[in-house]
Structure formats: structure tokens, C-alpha cells
Design a protein around this motif. Structure first.
Motif: not given
Ligand code: HEC
Ligand code: HEC
Ligand code: HEC
Ligand code: HEC
Ligand code: HEC
Ligand code: HEC
Ligand code: HEC
Ligand code: HEC
Ligand code: HEC
Ligand code: HEC
Length: 254
Positions: A40, A49-50, A53, A58, A60, A64-65, A227, A230, A234-235, A240, A250
């Protein structure tokens, strides 16, 4: 040494599983079609954004997204086709072209109050024959007639005190039916018939016709808020990944 016959089905099953596993490992899986990483590029500093992964490692689920109810089998749309940078004139003009078909439109343009459920003759009775319970006196309305012949469909320019059709109707009806307006949006059905929007062929009504001023800004988030909401909620929920106030760096690479 010879294995007893009773082991054959087990060995056969293991062999089949091994072949499937090897084939699965070698064939490019459906995940190959998915974006692996997404960049982005924005004024807050690039974000990597991985994607793969997040889904695979994870564990997911897509839903969920990608929360849209796209038609079966359709690929998810970019978030920006629904969550724009701003709900400005350009959005109103361009967003119609960002959807493959009409099933998407009704996720936002979900209602139209085309029909009024109103018995005129009964109401003449309820009002005891007094036409002016709703109509104006002869100074304005020489003869009782449709409100539409004078009250405009669209909200007039600010400063003009002439109410539009909705305001004219609502004000008059509320003089006896304030109770029907007391429950906000859920009370609209007491007078209006909702149209089935999946078969709608007309223009769509702006949100502000029914919701308070500039509701779209709260009802559908802008791209950045979508963004941040969402990713970070979730984090935070899972404790996490980055979400704290000083975690910006980060995600954002400056
Ligand atoms: C979990 C990752 C993540 C964290 C943490 C995060 N952001 Fe973002 N931020 C994003 C993403 C993703 C975008 C949207 C990129 C896009 O629009 O393409 C974005 C967009 C932005 C934008 C761009 C606005 C624009 O109009 O271009 C700003 C500014 C921003 N973030 C500021 C912050 C600040 C300040 C923090 C810390 C309080 C923060 N972000 C924390 C992921 C994050
Ligand atoms: C953790 C959140 C998350 C998960 C889980 C996830 N995605 Fe995504 N996906 C995204 C984001 C964010 C984008 C970028 C959208 C954008 O650029 O507007 C994206 C983009 C995509 C795109 C490209 C769409 C485009 O044109 O931008 C496809 C296709 C896709 N995802 C499919 C999937 C599928 C299928 C799954 C499940 C196997 C999945 N995603 C799981 C968040 C996720
Ligand atoms: C087809 C249109 C569409 C697409 C594509 C879309 N959204 Fe949404 N989104 C909406 C609508 C409509 C709402 C508000 C109504 C609701 O809550 O369902 C919403 C609400 C949200 C919300 C707030 C409510 C919630 O579910 O937590 C977040 C966060 C969000 N979207 C993020 C995203 C992200 C991130 C993407 C891309 C991965 C995305 N949206 C793609 C239409 C869309
Ligand atoms: C993610 C939500 C969303 C989706 C999906 C969506 N729209 Fe919209 N649309 C809006 C918003 C927000 C406005 C601005 C309305 C306002 O200013 O009150 C708008 C405005 C409009 C307008 C102008 C209405 C007016 O008088 O102000 C038309 C026409 C329109 N959309 C047609 C469509 C069509 C056709 C589709 C599907 C192909 C579609 N829209 C899909 C949110 C959406
Ligand atoms: C409870 C409110 C109310 C009362 C009382 C009332 N009207 Fe009406 N009348 C309306 C409304 C609202 C309309 C507009 C309906 C529309 O345009 O769909 C209307 C429309 C009309 C029309 C136009 C019909 C058309 O299709 O063009 C006439 C004529 C009319 N009224 C006559 C009367 C007369 C005569 C009385 C008294 C005997 C009366 N009304 C009492 C609310 C009322
Ligand atoms: C012949 C034209 C005409 C017709 C027909 C008409 N109006 Fe009006 N209406 C006006 C005018 C002119 C005003 C005054 C605007 C101002 O104050 O500047 C007005 C004002 C109003 C107001 C605000 C002031 C008040 O009286 O409370 C309401 C409410 C209203 N009309 C409701 C209705 C309803 C309901 C109907 C149909 C039953 C209707 N009007 C039919 C011309 C009309
Ligand atoms: C003079 C008072 C009065 C006005 C003004 C008035 N109503 Fe009524 N209305 C009544 C009465 C009395 C009833 C029957 C008792 C009840 O259900 O409350 C009624 C009933 C209704 C009902 C229930 C169904 C039915 O017909 O019994 C609807 C829907 C309705 N009105 C719509 C409207 C609309 C739309 C307007 C504005 C155009 C309006 N009313 C204006 C007095 C009024
Ligand atoms: C007591 C009855 C009543 C209730 C309750 C009511 N309305 Fe209305 N509404 C009317 C009348 C009467 C009109 C004017 C219709 C006309 O001129 O054809 C109208 C017109 C409208 C219009 C304009 C329609 C058009 O054709 O231009 C919209 C939009 C609307 N109402 C939305 C709402 C919403 C949203 C609610 C719930 C918050 C609501 N209404 C509750 C009676 C009601
Ligand atoms: C014709 C009137 C009307 C129009 C136009 C309209 N809405 Fe609504 N909207 C409603 C009503 C009524 C409800 C409440 C439904 C209920 O509570 O059962 C609602 C509910 C919602 C909700 C759910 C809110 C919640 O808390 O669950 C969202 C999101 C929403 N509308 C978004 C929009 C957007 C975005 C637009 C414009 C693209 C729009 N609406 C246009 C009447 C309308
Ligand atoms: C549904 C949950 C969920 C969503 C949505 C989500 N994440 Fe994550 N994210 C996680 C989990 C779980 C981790 C794993 C953290 C760990 O292992 O410590 C993580 C880790 C991360 C990390 C650090 C490690 C890595 O994989 O790079 C970053 C950066 C990150 N997420 C960015 C984002 C961005 C940007 C978005 C939005 C586009 C997003 N995440 C959306 C659940 C989510």
C-alpha cells in the motif's frame, strides 16, 4: 516377512494419501492466484501486507477480511471500490463503474421508499371532513390538490423556505402521527412500502435523503479508516500484530 492381508487396505490408503500429498505440494495451489504480499503506497508511508501469511500461517479465513457478499465464485473486489479516499463528487460519478453488476449496488443503496401506504378517503373521515388538516387554505391552495404540484422533489437551495415533498408530507402527517416517527429509521415502514431493490431499474436515492446529514461518512468508512479499523481491531482482539498508538512504524515504512 509377509504382511497379513488385513493390512492391505491401510497400506493402499497410505499410498493414495502420499500421492495426493506430493501432487498437492507440486501443483500450484489456488493460493498461487492470491496476492502473496500487497504494497500500500500512501501518504502515511508505505505498508507491506503479507497477504498469504495472514491467511495460511495465521489461519485467518478469507471472510474475516473480505466481508462482501459477492456472487458465488466471484473474486473479491479491492477495498477501495467501496471505501474511497473521500465521498466527494468524483466518487459519486466514478463508483458506479467499479462494480461488475447490480447485486453490489444494493449493499449500500439498500432501500427506496417509492410507495406511500396512505388511505386518502379514510383520512377525510378521520379528519372529520376538514380538508385543511392537511391541505392549505384557499390563500395558497385554491383547491385541494396533490402536494407534488407545488412542493419540489429535491431539497431546494438553502435559504428557500419551500419544503420538499418529503418534508411537506412528514410535517403534516406528524401533526397527528408523531408516534410513527418516534422510532427513527425503524418506524418508516408504518407509512412506506419498501421496494425490492434487486429488481430496481431507476436511479438510486442519495443516503442523506433518509439518514442524517453526511451519513455515508459514518455508514461506509473511507479507505484509510477501513484499513485501520480492520487491521488494527483484529490485532487488538488477538493481542498479536501491531495496533498500539506508537506501533505506526511497525506497518508504515518511512
Ligand atoms: C496494522 C497496520 C497499520 C498500523 C499499525 C497503522 N497503519 Fe496507517 N495505514 C495502514 C494501511 C494498510 C493504510 C492504507 C493504505 C492505502 O490506502 O492504500 C494506512 C494509511 C494511513 C495513512 C494514509 C492516509 C491517506 O489519505 O493516504 C495515514 C496518514 C496513516 N495510515 C497513519 C497512521 C498512523 C498515524 C498510525 C499510528 C497511530 C498508523 N497509521 C498505524 C496500516 C496501518
Ligand atoms: C487478513 C486479511 C485478509 C485475509 C485473511 C485475506 N485477504 Fe485477500 N486481501 C486483503 C487485503 C487488505 C487486500 C488488498 C485489497 C486492496 O488492495 O484494496 C486483499 C486482496 C485480495 C485480492 C486482490 C483483489 C484486488 O484486486 O485488490 C484477492 C483476489 C484476494 N485478496 C483473495 C483472498 C482470498 C481468496 C482469501 C482467502 C483464501 C483472502 N484473500 C484472505 C486482506 C485479506
Ligand atoms: C462491495 C463493497 C465493499 C467492499 C469491496 C469492501 N467493503 Fe468494507 N464495507 C462495505 C459496506 C457497505 C460497509 C458498511 C455496512 C456494514 O457494516 O456491512 C463496510 C464496512 C466495513 C468496515 C466496518 C464494519 C466491519 O465490518 O468491521 C470495515 C472495517 C471494512 N468495511 C473494511 C473493509 C476492507 C479492509 C475491505 C477490503 C479487504 C473492504 N471493507 C471491502 C462495503 C465493502
Ligand atoms: C459502498 C457503498 C456503495 C455501493 C456499493 C454503491 N454505491 Fe452508489 N453511492 C454511495 C454513496 C455513499 C453515494 C453518495 C450519496 C450521497 O451523497 O448521499 C452514492 C451515490 C450514488 C448515486 C447518486 C445518487 C444521488 O442522487 O446522490 C447513484 C446514481 C449511485 N450511487 C448509483 C450506484 C450504482 C448503480 C451502484 C452499483 C453499480 C452503486 N451506486 C453502488 C455508495 C455506494
Ligand atoms: C390527512 C391528510 C389529508 C386530508 C384530511 C385531506 N387530504 Fe387530500 N391529499 C392529501 C395528500 C397527502 C395528498 C397527495 C397524495 C399524492 O399526491 O399522492 C392529497 C391529494 C388530494 C387531491 C389530489 C389527488 C390527485 O391524485 O391528484 C385532492 C383533489 C384532494 N387531496 C382533495 C381533498 C379534499 C377535497 C379533502 C377534504 C374533504 C382532502 N383532500 C383532505 C392529504 C389529505
Ligand atoms: C398550490 C401550491 C401548494 C400545494 C398544492 C401544497 N403546498 Fe404546501 N406550501 C406551499 C407554499 C407556497 C408554502 C409556503 C412556503 C413558505 O413558507 O415560504 C407551503 C408550505 C408548506 C408547509 C410548511 C408550512 C406549514 O404550513 O406548515 C407544509 C408542511 C406543507 N406546505 C405541506 C403541504 C402538503 C402536505 C401538501 C399536500 C397535501 C401541500 N403542502 C400542498 C404551496 C403548496
Ligand atoms: C387529522 C389527523 C391525521 C392526519 C393529519 C393524518 N392522519 Fe393518518 N390516521 C389518522 C387516524 C385517526 C388514523 C386511524 C387510527 C390510527 O390508526 O391511529 C390514521 C391512520 C393512519 C395509518 C394506518 C392505516 C390506516 O389507514 O388506518 C396510516 C398508514 C396513516 N394514517 C398515514 C398517514 C399519512 C401518510 C399522513 C400524512 C399524509 C397522515 N396519516 C395524516 C389521523 C391522521
Ligand atoms: C406518517 C407517515 C410517514 C412516515 C412515518 C414516514 N414518511 Fe416518508 N413520506 C410520507 C409522505 C406523506 C411523503 C410525501 C410523499 C409524496 O409526496 O408522494 C413522504 C416522502 C418521503 C420521501 C420522498 C419520496 C419521494 O418520492 O420523493 C422519502 C425519501 C421518505 N419519505 C423517507 C422516509 C423515512 C426515511 C422515514 C422514516 C424515518 C419516513 N419517510 C417516515 C409519509 C411518511
Ligand atoms: C429510502 C431511505 C434510505 C436510503 C435512501 C438509504 N437508507 Fe440506509 N437505512 C434506511 C433504513 C430505514 C434503515 C434501518 C433499517 C432497520 O433498522 O431495519 C437503514 C439502515 C442502514 C444501515 C445499517 C445501520 C445499522 O446501524 O445497522 C447502513 C449501514 C445504511 N443504512 C447505509 C446506507 C447508505 C450508505 C446509503 C446510501 C448509499 C443508504 N443507507 C441509503 C433507509 C435508507
Ligand atoms: C483477522 C485478523 C487480522 C487482520 C484483519 C489483519 N491481521 Fe495482521 N496479523 C494478524 C495475526 C494473527 C498476526 C500474527 C502476529 C504474530 O504472529 O505475532 C498478524 C501480524 C501482522 C504483522 C507483523 C507480522 C507480519 O506478518 O508482517 C503486520 C505488519 C500485520 N499483521 C499487518 C496487517 C495489515 C496491514 C493488515 C490490514 C491490511 C492486517 N495485518 C490485518 C491478524 C490479522
Amino acid at each position: 516377512m509377509r504382511l497379513p492381508r488385513k493390512y492391505f487396505p491401510i497400506i493402499a490408503t497410505c499410498a493414495v494419501l502420499l500421492v495426493v500429498a506430493v501432487a498437492g505440494y507440486l501443483t500450484p495451489a489456488e493460493s498461487q492466484k492470491l496476492p502473496v504480499r500487497i504494497l500500500f503506497d500512501n501518504t502515511g508511508g508505505k505498508v507491506v501486507f503479507t497477504h498469504l501469511r495472514h491467511h495460511r500461517d495465521y489461519a485467518i479465513a478469507c471472510e474475516a477480511c473480505h466481508h462482501e457478499n459477492a456472487p458465488q465464485g466471484a473474486e473479491p473486489l479491492p477495498c477501495g471500490s467501496c471505501h474511497p479516499l473521500a465521498f466527494d463528487e468524483q466518487y459519486v460519478k466514478q463508483h458506479v463503474a467499479s462494480f461488475p453488476d447490480k447485486t453490489y449496488c444494493i449493499q449500500c443503496h439498500h432501500l427506496e421508499y417509492a410507495k406511500l401506504n396512505f388511505g386518502h378517503d379514510e383520512h377525510v373521515e378521520y379528519a372529520g371532513g376538514d380538508c385543511q388538516a392537511c391541505h392549505h387554505g384557499p390563500d395558497i391552495e385554491p383547491e385541494p390538490q396533490s402536494c407534488r404540484s407545488c412542493h419540489p422533489e429535491e431539497k431546494p437551495e438553502s435559504g428557500d423556505s419551500m419544503p420538499d415533498q418529503m418534508e411537506a408530507g412528514h410535517t403534516r402527517c406528524a401533526s397527528c402521527h408523531q408516534d410513527m416517527f418516534d422510532h427513527g429509521l425503524t418506524s418508516c415502514k408504518s407509512c412506506h412500502v419498501e421496494a425490492d431493490m434487486t429488481k430496481w431499474h431507476g436511479d438510486f436515492t442519495g443516503c442523506a435523503q433518509c439518514h442524517d446529514e453526511h451519513p455515508e461518512k459514518e455508514l461506509v468508512l473511507t479507505r484509510t479508516n477501513a484499513f485501520h479499523d480492520q487491521c488494527m481491531s483484529c490485532h487488538e482482539e488477538r493481542r498479536q500484530g501491531p495496533y498500539k498508538d506508537d506501533d505506526c512504524n511497525k506497518c508504515h515504512i518511512r
